[in-house]
Write a protein that holds these residues in place. Structure first.
Motif, PDB file in Angstrom:
ATOM      1  N   ASN A 193      -6.370  -9.543  10.386  1.00  0.00           N
ATOM      2  CA  ASN A 193      -5.978 -10.073   9.076  1.00  0.00           C
ATOM      3  C   ASN A 193      -4.474 -10.113   8.886  1.00  0.00           C
ATOM      4  N   LYS A 194      -3.756  -9.293   9.651  1.00  0.00           N
ATOM      5  CA  LYS A 194      -2.288  -9.274   9.593  1.00  0.00           C
ATOM      6  C   LYS A 194      -1.665 -10.241  10.592  1.00  0.00           C
ATOM      7  N   ASP A 222      -8.371  -5.263  10.450  1.00  0.00           N
ATOM      8  CA  ASP A 222      -7.111  -5.169   9.716  1.00  0.00           C
ATOM      9  C   ASP A 222      -5.978  -5.816  10.514  1.00  0.00           C
TER      10      ASP A 222
END
Length: 48
Positions: free
Chosen positions: A27-28, A24
């Motif tokens: 992905n950010k 996560d």
């Protein structure tokens, strides 16, 4: 800037929660420091 807190340490079991957190973050746009593959498309796993 102080160092971050590691999500995983050498010898630690890789949990689903830790992996999801790292993916996560990646992905950010977070750069994963200290990883053999900063894109996290592979991991180096050693066994005894």
């Amino acid at each position: 800037m102080p160092p971050g807190i590691p999500v995983l340490n050498p010898g630690e079991v890789i949990t689903r929660e830790a992996l999801d957190y790292l993916l996560d973050a990646r992905n950010k746009g977070v750069v994963i420091m200290g990883a053999a593959d900063p894109r996290l498309s592979s991991m180096v796993v050693c066994s005894e």
